[in-house]
Design a protein around this motif. Structure first.
Motif, PDB file in Angstrom:
ATOM      1  N   UNK A 238       0.809  -1.227   0.000  1.00  0.00           N
ATOM      2  CA  UNK A 238       0.000   0.000   0.000  1.00  0.00           C
ATOM      3  C   UNK A 238       0.840   1.273   0.000  1.00  0.00           C
ATOM      4  N   UNK A 239       0.407   2.242  -0.804  1.00  0.00           N
ATOM      5  CA  UNK A 239       1.091   3.525  -0.870  1.00  0.00           C
ATOM      6  C   UNK A 239       0.850   4.357   0.383  1.00  0.00           C
ATOM      7  N   UNK A 240      -0.272   4.128   1.067  1.00  0.00           N
ATOM      8  CA  UNK A 240      -0.558   4.960   2.231  1.00  0.00           C
ATOM      9  C   UNK A 240       0.471   4.732   3.336  1.00  0.00           C
ATOM     10  N   UNK A 241       1.199   3.631   3.243  1.00  0.00           N
ATOM     11  CA  UNK A 241       2.211   3.279   4.240  1.00  0.00           C
ATOM     12  C   UNK A 241       3.592   3.590   3.661  1.00  0.00           C
ATOM     13  N   UNK A 242       4.581   3.799   4.533  1.00  0.00           N
ATOM     14  CA  UNK A 242       5.954   4.084   4.088  1.00  0.00           C
ATOM     15  C   UNK A 242       6.487   3.049   3.102  1.00  0.00           C
ATOM     16  N   UNK A 243       6.068   1.801   3.240  1.00  0.00           N
ATOM     17  CA  UNK A 243       6.590   0.751   2.375  1.00  0.00           C
ATOM     18  C   UNK A 243       6.357   1.107   0.907  1.00  0.00           C
ATOM     19  N   UNK A 244       5.123   1.447   0.558  1.00  0.00           N
ATOM     20  CA  UNK A 244       4.829   1.792  -0.824  1.00  0.00           C
ATOM     21  C   UNK A 244       5.333   3.167  -1.216  1.00  0.00           C
ATOM     22  N   UNK A 245       5.129   4.130  -0.334  1.00  0.00           N
ATOM     23  CA  UNK A 245       5.400   5.529  -0.653  1.00  0.00           C
ATOM     24  C   UNK A 245       6.892   5.866  -0.666  1.00  0.00           C
ATOM     25  N   UNK A 246       7.664   5.294   0.260  1.00  0.00           N
ATOM     26  CA  UNK A 246       9.098   5.609   0.369  1.00  0.00           C
ATOM     27  C   UNK A 246       9.957   4.495  -0.236  1.00  0.00           C
ATOM     28  N   UNK A 247       9.806   3.258   0.276  1.00  0.00           N
ATOM     29  CA  UNK A 247      10.600   2.146  -0.240  1.00  0.00           C
ATOM     30  C   UNK A 247      10.243   1.843  -1.688  1.00  0.00           C
ATOM     31  N   UNK A 248       9.042   2.223  -2.099  1.00  0.00           N
ATOM     32  CA  UNK A 248       8.599   2.020  -3.479  1.00  0.00           C
ATOM     33  C   UNK A 248       8.789   3.264  -4.327  1.00  0.00           C
TER      34      UNK A 248
END
Length: 551
Positions: A238-248
Motif C-alpha cells: 500500500x502507498x498509504x504506508x511508508x513501504x509503498x510511498x518511500x521504499x517504493x
C-alpha cells in the motif's frame, strides 16, 4: 564491544526538496518510463509525470490551499496517489495518509487531529464506500472544506457536494509560475507528510515527516537495491504506508527507475502477471504476500526470470520463506529492510551482496548517515554485542515529531535524539542486527524469557506449516503460556499432536506451545502487519483466561 554502529557517510545526504530532486531526474530522462498503473491502463514517462504533477500543484494552490495546509489522501494504489505525493511536495502542502481500512470514527479522528482542509478519496473499494462515510461525517469535520473523488475522466455519475479529481487536475496550469515560486521558497526540513501509526492501545499518533526524512530514506533504500533507470519495480504494497510511498515510489524516483502498480489492492495473480508482462526487475512485499504468490496454484505458469531484487519487510521475514523467494522467484538480490514509520522508515537494510546466511537471519546493517544502538530497556545502558535489548535509531531519518503531541514525542525521542523503537534486537560482531521481537511481545513463562520469533522460525520448518504466529497467554501457574496459531499448507491435515511431536526433543519443553489452533488467516493491518494483540484477545476470550486463572 558495545552494541553500537554508525553508517557510512558517503554518498552525501540530498539537501533538496522532493520537488527539486524529482525535477532534476525528469530533466535528465524525460522520455524514460516513470509509471505503469496496470489496472488503470496508465503509462507515463518522467516528462509526462512531471507535467501532471505541476498541473495538480497549480490546481491545489488555485483552490485556495496554502503551503503548510494539510490535505488527506484516502485511497488504495493508483496514479492519482503518486500525483498527490509529488504535487503536494511541490506546493508545500502536508499530505496526510489515511488508512483505507479506516471507518468513520477513525477518519473523523485523523482529519480533525491534523486539521485537514481537503481530502482526495477513492469512491468505493469492495465493501468500502469511502464517499458514503465522508457524507456520514457531514458537520463533524469543521475544518474540511473540499472533498475530491478519484474518477475515470468523463465516466460515472457525479457525486453531489464533491468534485471529480479529473476536474481538479484540469483546473491547473502546467506552466503556472506560482508553483515554481512556491517550490523555491520551501525548505527540505519542512514537514511534508503525516502518517498515522497504528497503536495497539489508545488513538493513532500522527508521525510527521519532512522532505529530508523521506527523500533521503528513499534514496538510500534504492542504493541498497542498486537501482538504475533500467529497473522496473513492482509495488503491490500500500502507498498509504511508508513501504509503498518511500521504499517504493521514492526509491524509484530518486534513481530514475519505473514504478509498476499491479493493481489497486493486493492480489497475488495480478502481481505475477505484472512481473511477467512488464519484465519487472524488482518486487516488494511483506512475507504474507510472498507466501500467497509462491503458493498460488498458477505460480509455475509465470516467467519471473526478469526479477533480480526487491524488499521483504513489514514484519519478521521467515527464513524458510526467504529461501523459497530466492530459489523460486529468481530474487537472488532481494534485501531485507527494517524500520518504523517514525524513522522514515528504514534504519537497517541488507544489500544485494549480503551473504544469504546473513540475509535470511538478520535485517542487515545500519543505513548511511544513521546510528543504531541496542540498550537495556530498564537502565538505558548499551548492552554488549550478542545480548538482546531495545533498538534505538538516531540521524536524519528521525521524524519531526507526533503532530500536536509534544508529550508523546518526548516519550519516543530522548534528549539526545535517539528514537526508541520498542523492538528487541541483537547486534553481532559485524554490526548485523537481528530483531528478536517486540518488548511487549516477549513471553515470560515461569521465569524463562521466550521470544515468539524463535518458536515461529522453528515451526516454519514443519513441511505442512504455511504460516504461524506465536503469542503469550495468561496462566495462573507459570504467569504466561505459549499459544501458536497455524495456517496449514493447502490440502494438508495437520493435528495438534503432530505439531507437539515435531517439537519434542528439538526445542526446550517450556518453548513448546501449550495451545495450538489451526486458522485460515491472521488478523492484520492493511500493510500486512500481524496484530498479535487480537490473537491474544481472541484466545483469552475463547479460553476464559485471566491472569489469575487457567483453562
Amino acid at each position: 564491544m558495545d552494541s553500537y554502529a554508525k553508517g557510512a557517510t558517503a554518498p552525501a545526504l540530498i539537501e533538496q526538496t522532493i520537488g527539486d530532486c524529482f525535477d532534476a531526474v525528469a530533466a535528465r530522462q524525460p522520455e524514460a518510463l516513470a509509471l505503469v498503473s496496470r489496472h488503470e491502463g496508465v503509462r507515463l514517462t518522467y516528462g509526462q509525470l512531471q507535467a501532471d504533477a505541476n498541473r495538480l500543484a497549480s490546481a491545489l494552490l488555485r483552490s485556495g490551499l496554502v503551503p503548510g495546509d494539510r490535505i488527506g489522501i484516502w485511497s488504495h494504489n493508483n496514479s492519482a496517489w503518486l500525483l498527490m505525493q509529488l504535487a503536494t511536495a511541490k506546493a508545500g502542502l502536508v499530505l496526510v495518509n489515511i488508512n483505507p481500512a479506516y471507518r468513520t470514527a477513525e477518519l473523523e479522528y485523523a482529519l480533525n487531529k491534523v486539521g485537514c482542509r481537503a481530502i482526495v478519496a477513492m469512491a468505493r473499494f469492495k465493501t468500502s464506500d469511502y464517499l458514503g462515510m465522508l457524507r456520514e461525517l457531514d458537520g463533524q469535520l469543521p475544518q474540511l472544506e473540499r472533498s475530491y473523488w478519484i474518477d475515470v475522466a468523463g465516466q460515472g455519475a457525479d457525486e453531489p457536494g464533491m468534485t471529480r479529481f479529473s476536474e481538479l487536475l484540469a483546473s491547473g496550469d502546467v506552466a503556472d509560475p506560482r508553483v515554481a515560486e512556491v517550490q523555491r521558497g520551501l525548505k527540505n526540513t519542512d514537514p511534508i507528510n503525516i502518517q498515522f501509526t497504528s497503536g495497539t492501545t489508545g488513538f493513532p499518533k500522527g508521525a510527521t515527516l519532512t522532505h529530508r526524512n523521506i527523500l533521503n530514506n528513499g534514496f538510500f533504500i534504492g542504493e541498497c537495491m542498486q537501482l538504475t533507470p533500467a529497473d522496473r519495480l513492482c509495488i503491490p504494497v500500500p502507498l498509504y504506508h511508508c513501504f509503498g510511498m518511500v521504499l517504493g515510489n521514492l526509491a524509484c524516483l530518486t534513481h530514475g527507475s519505473a514504478i509498476v502498480y499491479p493493481n489497486d489492492g493486493f492480489d497475488p495473480l495480478t502481481v505475477l502477471q505484472a512481473v511477467q508482462d512488464e519484465r519487472c526487475t524488482g518486487l516488494h512485499g511483506v512475507p504474507t504476500m510472498f507466501i500467497a504468490e509462491l503458493d498460488h496454484p498458477r505460480f509455475a505458469e509465470f516467467d519471473l526470470s526478469s526479477l533480480r531484487t526487491g524488499i521483504m519487510a513489514g514484519s519478521p521475514c521467515p527464513i524458510e520463506v526467504m529461501k523459497r523467494v530466492v530459489e523460486q522467484m529468481h530474487l537472488s538480490e532481494i534485501t531485507i529492510a527494517y524500520g518504523m514509520t517514525e524513522t522514515s522508515p528504514v534504519s537497517c537494510q541488507s544489500s544485494t551482496d549480503t551473504p544469504l546466511a546473513k540475509r535470511v537471519s538478520t535485517v542487515g546493517q545500519v543505513q548511511p548517515h544513521l546510528e543504531v544502538k541496542v540498550v537495556d530497556p530498564a537502565s538505558g545502558a548499551m548492552v554488549p554485542r550478542g545480548q538482546s535489548g531495545e533498538l534505538c535509531t538516531r540521524g536524519y531519518s528521525v521524524m519531526h515529531g507526533y503532530w500536536g503531541d509534544v508529550e508523546k514525542t518526548r516519550e519516543a525521542i530522548d534528549t539526545e535524539g535517539w528514537m526508541h523503537t520498542g523492538d528487541l534486537a541483537t547486534m553481532d560482531d559485524e554490526g548485523y542486527v537481528n530483531i528478536v521481537g517486540r518488548i511487549k511481545d516477549m513471553v515470560i513463562r515461569g521465569g524463562e524469557n521466550i521470544y515468539p520469533r524463535e518458536i515461529e522460525e522453528f515451526l516454519y520448518r514443519h513441511p505442512q506449516v504455511q504460516d504461524v504466529q506465536v503469542v503469550g497467554l495468561p496462566d495462573a501457574r507459570y504467569g504466561e503460556e505459549l499459544c501458536a496459531w497455524i495456517i496449514p499448507k493447502p490440502g494438508q491435515a495437520l493435528t495438534e499432536e503432530a505439531v507437539h511431536d515435531f517439537c519434542k526433543g528439538k526445542i526446550a519443553h517450556y518453548k513448546v506451545p501449550r495451545y495450538i489452533r489451526f486458522v485460515a488467516e491472521f488478523p492484520m493491518t492493511v500493510t500486512g502487519k500481524i496484530q498479535k494483540f487480537r490473537i491474544r484477545e481472541a484466545m483469552s476470550e475463547e479460553l476464559s483466561l485471566r491472569p489469575d486463572r487457567t483453562a
